[in-house]
Design a protein around this motif. Structure first.
Motif, mmCIF file in Angstrom:
data_model
loop_
_atom_site.group_PDB
_atom_site.id
_atom_site.type_symbol
_atom_site.label_atom_id
_atom_site.label_comp_id
_atom_site.label_asym_id
_atom_site.label_seq_id
_atom_site.Cartn_x
_atom_site.Cartn_y
_atom_site.Cartn_z
ATOM 1 N N ALA A 82 0.815 -1.215 0.000
ATOM 2 C CA ALA A 82 0.000 0.000 0.000
ATOM 3 C C ALA A 82 0.851 1.268 0.000
ATOM 4 N N LYS A 83 0.344 2.283 -0.663
ATOM 5 C CA LYS A 83 0.936 3.622 -0.611
ATOM 6 C C LYS A 83 0.688 4.167 0.790
ATOM 7 N N LYS A 84 1.704 4.772 1.398
ATOM 8 C CA LYS A 84 1.583 5.275 2.757
ATOM 9 C C LYS A 84 2.031 6.734 2.825
ATOM 10 N N HIS A 85 1.318 7.500 3.642
ATOM 11 C CA HIS A 85 1.682 8.878 3.953
ATOM 12 C C HIS A 85 1.920 8.915 5.460
ATOM 13 N N VAL A 86 3.062 9.446 5.878
ATOM 14 C CA VAL A 86 3.444 9.430 7.285
ATOM 15 C C VAL A 86 3.572 10.859 7.799
ATOM 16 N N VAL A 87 2.748 11.175 8.795
ATOM 17 C CA VAL A 87 2.788 12.489 9.421
ATOM 18 C C VAL A 87 3.792 12.421 10.563
ATOM 19 N N SER A 88 4.853 13.208 10.443
ATOM 20 C CA SER A 88 5.883 13.207 11.480
ATOM 21 C C SER A 88 6.705 14.483 11.412
ATOM 22 N N SER A 89 6.990 15.011 12.582
ATOM 23 C CA SER A 89 7.902 16.157 12.647
ATOM 24 C C SER A 89 9.294 15.708 13.074
ATOM 25 N N THR A 90 9.440 14.417 13.410
ATOM 26 C CA THR A 90 10.737 13.926 13.881
ATOM 27 C C THR A 90 11.460 13.044 12.872
ATOM 28 N N LEU A 91 10.739 12.329 12.043
ATOM 29 C CA LEU A 91 11.397 11.497 11.029
ATOM 30 C C LEU A 91 11.945 12.385 9.926
ATOM 31 N N THR A 92 13.104 12.028 9.416
ATOM 32 C CA THR A 92 13.683 12.786 8.304
ATOM 33 C C THR A 92 13.482 12.074 6.977
ATOM 34 N N GLU A 93 13.205 10.788 7.051
ATOM 35 C CA GLU A 93 12.919 10.036 5.829
ATOM 36 C C GLU A 93 12.106 8.793 6.186
ATOM 37 N N VAL A 94 11.390 8.298 5.194
ATOM 38 C CA VAL A 94 10.621 7.067 5.337
ATOM 39 C C VAL A 94 10.821 6.240 4.078
ATOM 40 N N ASP A 95 10.562 4.965 4.202
ATOM 41 C CA ASP A 95 10.560 4.094 3.033
ATOM 42 C C ASP A 95 9.322 3.214 3.157
ATOM 43 N N TRP A 96 9.341 2.007 2.657
ATOM 44 C CA TRP A 96 8.195 1.106 2.712
ATOM 45 C C TRP A 96 7.007 1.708 1.947
ATOM 46 N N ASN A 97 7.326 2.214 0.754
ATOM 47 C CA ASN A 97 6.317 2.802 -0.125
ATOM 48 C C ASN A 97 5.608 3.976 0.548
#
Length: 188
Positions: A82-97
């Motif tokens: 699944a396509k994912k959108h991650v709301v975060s002010s602490t993460l600088t990057e995400v993966d896992w689509n």
């Protein structure tokens, strides 16, 4: 406009901690797989994203772990791709689509909702509270577990204003759990 659907397991006393309810069984996993399939993309806060990724990301070997029952694989495959959108002010990057959502949350979610498609799905505790306060959730689904937890975080604790809901669907499970789907009255 794509609807934003919030789904979560909740105990009879309102606890939404992921370990407070009944362990998933084949019937409930089929239900969650179908619910997730109704969405074009998932919207997670950092905590939920990291928890889901640690449990449901396909291992580098491509082989699902031994602890996973065969009936859990469709859910795992669905959330993994699944396509994912991650709301975060602490993460600088995400993966896992996934991609990061930063800045004005309300504006960002309106932009996601404005994209073509069947819908967005949000889970977790903190992010859905913020989205509910902004009036952005179009559908609430609670899988009510036949358990009284007696402690833990509770459903939408701290909501600023009452949200009047209309029941639009109900499904009873053999385990005694009940899936209740509601829409805000103002959105009907």
């Amino acid at each position: 406009m794509r609807p934003l659907r919030y789904s979560i397991n909740v105990t009879l006393d309102g606890c939404v901690h992921h370990e407070a309810g009944v362990a998933p069984d084949e019937e409930s996993m089929r239900h969650w797989t179908a619910e997730m399939a109704r969405a074009d993309a998932l919207l997670f806060g950092r905590v939920t994203y990291e928890m889901m990724q640690s449990a449901w990301r396909r291992p580098a070997t491509g082989i699902w772990p031994d602890w996973m029952d065969e009936w859990e694989v469709p859910f795992a495959e669905n959330i993994d791709r699944a396509k994912k959108h991650v709301v975060s002010s602490t993460l600088t990057e995400v993966d896992w689509n996934a991609e990061l959502v930063r800045g004005d949350l309300e504006r960002a979610v309106w932009e996601l909702k404005d994209e073509p498609g069947e819908g967005l799905w949000v889970g977790g505790v903190t992010l859905p509270l913020a989205l509910a306060d902004m009036g952005l959730i179009d559908e609430f689904e609670f899988l009510v577990q036949p358990v009284i937890a007696g402690h833990g975080p509770t459903l939408l604790a701290g909501l600023r204003e009452r949200i009047q809901l209309e029941l639009v669907d109900r499904h009873d499970f053999r385990s005694g759990a009940i899936a209740l789907r509601y829409r805000p009255v103002s959105a009907v």
